[in-house]
Design a protein around this motif. Structure first.
Motif, PDB file in Angstrom:
ATOM      1  N   SER A 107       0.833  -1.203   0.000  1.00 27.61           N
ATOM      2  CA  SER A 107       0.000   0.000   0.000  1.00 27.61           C
ATOM      3  C   SER A 107       0.871   1.258   0.000  1.00 27.61           C
ATOM      4  O   SER A 107       2.050   1.201   0.350  1.00 27.61           O
ATOM      5  CB  SER A 107      -0.897   0.012   1.233  1.00 27.61           C
ATOM      6  OG  SER A 107      -0.101   0.178   2.389  1.00 27.61           O
ATOM      7  N   ILE A 116       1.399   5.165   1.399  1.00 32.84           N
ATOM      8  CA  ILE A 116       0.969   6.160   2.382  1.00 32.84           C
ATOM      9  C   ILE A 116       1.105   7.531   1.743  1.00 32.84           C
ATOM     10  O   ILE A 116       2.157   7.872   1.196  1.00 32.84           O
ATOM     11  CB  ILE A 116       1.800   6.067   3.681  1.00 32.84           C
ATOM     12  CG1 ILE A 116       1.395   4.804   4.449  1.00 32.84           C
ATOM     13  CG2 ILE A 116       1.593   7.314   4.539  1.00 32.84           C
ATOM     14  CD1 ILE A 116       1.876   4.753   5.878  1.00 32.84           C
ATOM     15  N   ASN A 117       0.013   8.265   1.753  1.00 33.47           N
ATOM     16  CA  ASN A 117       0.028   9.594   1.169  1.00 33.47           C
ATOM     17  C   ASN A 117      -0.850  10.504   2.023  1.00 33.47           C
ATOM     18  O   ASN A 117      -2.065  10.517   1.886  1.00 33.47           O
ATOM     19  CB  ASN A 117      -0.503   9.518  -0.270  1.00 33.47           C
ATOM     20  CG  ASN A 117      -0.178  10.782  -1.049  1.00 33.47           C
ATOM     21  OD1 ASN A 117       0.099  11.836  -0.448  1.00 33.47           O
ATOM     22  ND2 ASN A 117      -0.217  10.698  -2.365  1.00 33.47           N
ATOM     23  N   ILE A 118      -0.227  11.221   2.945  1.00 35.20           N
ATOM     24  CA  ILE A 118      -0.965  12.053   3.890  1.00 35.20           C
ATOM     25  C   ILE A 118      -0.684  13.525   3.606  1.00 35.20           C
ATOM     26  O   ILE A 118       0.480  13.937   3.511  1.00 35.20           O
ATOM     27  CB  ILE A 118      -0.544  11.713   5.348  1.00 35.20           C
ATOM     28  CG1 ILE A 118      -0.746  10.215   5.639  1.00 35.20           C
ATOM     29  CG2 ILE A 118      -1.321  12.572   6.350  1.00 35.20           C
ATOM     30  CD1 ILE A 118      -0.120   9.765   6.963  1.00 35.20           C
ATOM     31  N   ILE A 139       4.763  10.847   2.462  1.00 36.29           N
ATOM     32  CA  ILE A 139       4.609   9.921   1.338  1.00 36.29           C
ATOM     33  C   ILE A 139       5.555   8.743   1.564  1.00 36.29           C
ATOM     34  O   ILE A 139       6.767   8.931   1.727  1.00 36.29           O
ATOM     35  CB  ILE A 139       4.954  10.583  -0.019  1.00 36.29           C
ATOM     36  CG1 ILE A 139       4.037  11.786  -0.270  1.00 36.29           C
ATOM     37  CG2 ILE A 139       4.818   9.570  -1.160  1.00 36.29           C
ATOM     38  CD1 ILE A 139       4.416  12.591  -1.503  1.00 36.29           C
ATOM     39  N   PHE A 140       5.008   7.551   1.629  1.00 32.26           N
ATOM     40  CA  PHE A 140       5.806   6.322   1.620  1.00 32.26           C
ATOM     41  C   PHE A 140       5.293   5.502   0.434  1.00 32.26           C
ATOM     42  O   PHE A 140       4.196   4.965   0.474  1.00 32.26           O
ATOM     43  CB  PHE A 140       5.621   5.508   2.913  1.00 32.26           C
ATOM     44  CG  PHE A 140       6.243   6.116   4.148  1.00 32.26           C
ATOM     45  CD1 PHE A 140       7.189   7.139   4.077  1.00 32.26           C
ATOM     46  CD2 PHE A 140       5.899   5.638   5.411  1.00 32.26           C
ATOM     47  CE1 PHE A 140       7.750   7.690   5.229  1.00 32.26           C
ATOM     48  CE2 PHE A 140       6.464   6.182   6.566  1.00 32.26           C
ATOM     49  CZ  PHE A 140       7.378   7.211   6.473  1.00 32.26           C
ATOM     50  N   ASN A 141       6.092   5.443  -0.616  1.00 36.76           N
ATOM     51  CA  ASN A 141       5.683   4.731  -1.819  1.00 36.76           C
ATOM     52  C   ASN A 141       6.820   3.805  -2.255  1.00 36.76           C
ATOM     53  O   ASN A 141       7.800   4.246  -2.844  1.00 36.76           O
ATOM     54  CB  ASN A 141       5.345   5.743  -2.920  1.00 36.76           C
ATOM     55  CG  ASN A 141       4.747   5.089  -4.146  1.00 36.76           C
ATOM     56  OD1 ASN A 141       5.058   3.932  -4.461  1.00 36.76           O
ATOM     57  ND2 ASN A 141       3.891   5.821  -4.845  1.00 36.76           N
ATOM     58  N   TYR A 194       1.791   8.733  14.377  1.00 36.98           N
ATOM     59  CA  TYR A 194       2.939   7.983  13.876  1.00 36.98           C
ATOM     60  C   TYR A 194       2.761   6.459  13.863  1.00 36.98           C
ATOM     61  O   TYR A 194       3.455   5.769  13.120  1.00 36.98           O
ATOM     62  CB  TYR A 194       4.209   8.373  14.644  1.00 36.98           C
ATOM     63  CG  TYR A 194       4.774   9.699  14.150  1.00 36.98           C
ATOM     64  CD1 TYR A 194       5.617   9.747  13.040  1.00 36.98           C
ATOM     65  CD2 TYR A 194       4.424  10.900  14.753  1.00 36.98           C
ATOM     66  CE1 TYR A 194       6.107  10.943  12.563  1.00 36.98           C
ATOM     67  CE2 TYR A 194       4.905  12.114  14.284  1.00 36.98           C
ATOM     68  CZ  TYR A 194       5.756  12.130  13.185  1.00 36.98           C
ATOM     69  OH  TYR A 194       6.233  13.327  12.699  1.00 36.98           O
ATOM     70  N   PRO A 247       0.525   4.389  12.545  1.00 37.21           N
ATOM     71  CA  PRO A 247       0.321   3.777  11.220  1.00 37.21           C
ATOM     72  C   PRO A 247       1.590   3.812  10.359  1.00 37.21           C
ATOM     73  O   PRO A 247       1.825   2.905   9.558  1.00 37.21           O
ATOM     74  CB  PRO A 247      -0.767   4.653  10.579  1.00 37.21           C
ATOM     75  CG  PRO A 247      -1.420   5.363  11.707  1.00 37.21           C
ATOM     76  CD  PRO A 247      -0.387   5.514  12.780  1.00 37.21           C
ATOM     77  N   LEU A 248       2.402   4.846  10.566  1.00 38.49           N
ATOM     78  CA  LEU A 248       3.655   4.938   9.802  1.00 38.49           C
ATOM     79  C   LEU A 248       4.624   3.841  10.247  1.00 38.49           C
ATOM     80  O   LEU A 248       5.297   3.207   9.428  1.00 38.49           O
ATOM     81  CB  LEU A 248       4.310   6.315   9.981  1.00 38.49           C
ATOM     82  CG  LEU A 248       3.455   7.546   9.653  1.00 38.49           C
ATOM     83  CD1 LEU A 248       4.277   8.821   9.785  1.00 38.49           C
ATOM     84  CD2 LEU A 248       2.899   7.452   8.232  1.00 38.49           C
ATOM     85  N   TRP A 259       3.509   0.522   8.820  1.00 41.99           N
ATOM     86  CA  TRP A 259       3.862   0.422   7.402  1.00 41.99           C
ATOM     87  C   TRP A 259       5.363   0.115   7.262  1.00 41.99           C
ATOM     88  O   TRP A 259       5.756  -0.776   6.509  1.00 41.99           O
ATOM     89  CB  TRP A 259       3.514   1.739   6.697  1.00 41.99           C
ATOM     90  CG  TRP A 259       3.571   1.660   5.199  1.00 41.99           C
ATOM     91  CD1 TRP A 259       2.533   1.417   4.348  1.00 41.99           C
ATOM     92  CD2 TRP A 259       4.738   1.824   4.368  1.00 41.99           C
ATOM     93  NE1 TRP A 259       2.964   1.414   3.055  1.00 41.99           N
ATOM     94  CE2 TRP A 259       4.314   1.660   3.024  1.00 41.99           C
ATOM     95  CE3 TRP A 259       6.087   2.085   4.613  1.00 41.99           C
ATOM     96  CZ2 TRP A 259       5.195   1.751   1.938  1.00 41.99           C
ATOM     97  CZ3 TRP A 259       6.966   2.176   3.534  1.00 41.99           C
ATOM     98  CH2 TRP A 259       6.524   2.012   2.220  1.00 41.99           C
ATOM     99  N   TYR A 313       7.614  -2.843   5.556  1.00 42.61           N
ATOM    100  CA  TYR A 313       8.559  -2.484   4.497  1.00 42.61           C
ATOM    101  C   TYR A 313       9.967  -3.014   4.789  1.00 42.61           C
ATOM    102  O   TYR A 313      10.660  -3.506   3.882  1.00 42.61           O
ATOM    103  CB  TYR A 313       8.591  -0.961   4.324  1.00 42.61           C
ATOM    104  CG  TYR A 313       9.631  -0.491   3.332  1.00 42.61           C
ATOM    105  CD1 TYR A 313       9.401  -0.580   1.967  1.00 42.61           C
ATOM    106  CD2 TYR A 313      10.857   0.021   3.774  1.00 42.61           C
ATOM    107  CE1 TYR A 313      10.359  -0.170   1.052  1.00 42.61           C
ATOM    108  CE2 TYR A 313      11.822   0.438   2.868  1.00 42.61           C
ATOM    109  CZ  TYR A 313      11.572   0.340   1.508  1.00 42.61           C
ATOM    110  OH  TYR A 313      12.529   0.739   0.610  1.00 42.61           O
TER     111      TYR A 313
END
Lengths: 185, 128
Positions: free
Chosen positions: B2, B4-6, B16-18, B39, B41-42, B45, B49
């Motif tokens: 997924s 992350i775009n906040i 952004i974590f892509n 933080y 949810p970050l 993720w 990763y």
């Protein structure tokens, strides 16, 4: 209006003018209040063409001082609100800004705060840096989100010793005042 | 994985974590009401990763304000990158600071001292 009240309002006004108080507030220190006052002060300083470094220092120290209250102040009544209650004053002289906060705390908290601030006040710039790094890389956030770094940060950003005072309220509580001076850069 | 775009707010940064595009950015102000809530949810993720990272992970940090509670959280983010390196992978942190922001420059240097991840300190011209 009762004459006493008129006197009180006029006295308050005169005192605020005399001490160059730019902002004064007493009440709940919620996240929204912190957001509003920091934004207000930031805009005010921008309009007065204060330098970016001064602006950022004032903003940062306001945030740390107020978040301290919102996390640690004794609530008047926890059934009504979880937020701490306190006062905030922002004042200005020719060459500096003062951020002053005040809130009611229990005696044991006062003992802890005094010990913390006294220790931090004695440290050199380099020692503060090392202590900050040590605290940063050890321990977890407390449940309330405090990191134990607030005083160190305020002390470092202001380049001044932290000035505090406790006024006795009753046998269990004191009114705790923290004053931070930020020189204009 | 997924993305992350906040969007940024007055008190929380843009994130952004892509993994697919190899873009990792935290930018703006970080002084949230509840640091853990923002933080967590970050961290979740990143924990995923770290088990299967890109060949190289470059995290770009461009902060305007950081409160002390957030500085702990950002430290924890950096620890995830340290983990990647411990596992034999490659990671780097690009720390951006405005040329008139001595305090933010110092913060970057202090992180670099305590985190075992290569740092690149990049000065940019202040907008005002």
């Amino acid at each position: 209006m009762k004459p006493n009240f008129i006197d009180f309002v006029f006295d308050l006004f005169s005192h605020l003018r005399k001490n160059n108080i730019k902002l004064i507030y007493e009440g709940e220190i919620s996240h929204d209040i912190i957001k509003a006052f920091t934004a207000l002060t930031e805009n005010d300083l921008k309009e007065r063409n204060e330098s970016n470094p001064t602006l950022k220092k004032v903003f940062n120290i306001m945030v740390e001082s107020l978040q301290n209250i919102s996390k640690h102040a004794d609530c008047i009544d926890e059934r009504i609100s979880k937020n701490g209650r306190g006062i905030l004053l922002v004042s200005e002289t020719d060459d500096c800004y003062n951020i002053t906060t005040g809130n009611v705390i229990k005696n044991d908290a006062a003992v802890r705060i005094k010990k913390d601030i006294d220790a931090i006040n004695e440290l050199s710039k380099n020692e503060l840096r090392e202590l900050f790094k040590k605290k940063l890389s050890s321990g977890r956030l407390s449940e309330k989100g405090g990191a134990g770094l607030g005083f160190i940060d305020i002390r470092r950003k202001s380049n001044n010793k932290l000035d505090y005072n406790f006024q006795k309220i009753d046998n269990n509580k004191v009114f705790y005042i923290l004053n931070t001076v930020i020189e204009k850069l | 994985m997924s993305v992350i775009n906040i969007e940024h707010t007055e008190t929380t940064p843009k994130v952004i974590f892509n993994k697919e595009k190899g873009v990792f950015i935290i930018e703006g102000k970080t002084l949230p009401e509840n640091v853990n809530q923002f933080y967590e949810p970050l961290f979740d993720w990143l924990n995923n990763y770290v088990n299967n990272p890109n060949d190289e992970t470059i995290l770009e940090i461009k902060l305007e304000y950081i409160n002390t509670a957030s500085s702990k959280a950002i430290f924890s983010v950096f620890l995830k990158l340290e983990k990647i390196i411990e596992n034999g992978g490659k990671a780097k942190i690009k720390w951006y600071y405005a040329d008139d922001d001595e305090d933010m420059k110092d913060v970057g240097e202090e992180y670099a001292d305590v985190i075992k991840v290569p740092f690149e300190h990049i000065e940019f011209e202040s907008e005002d």
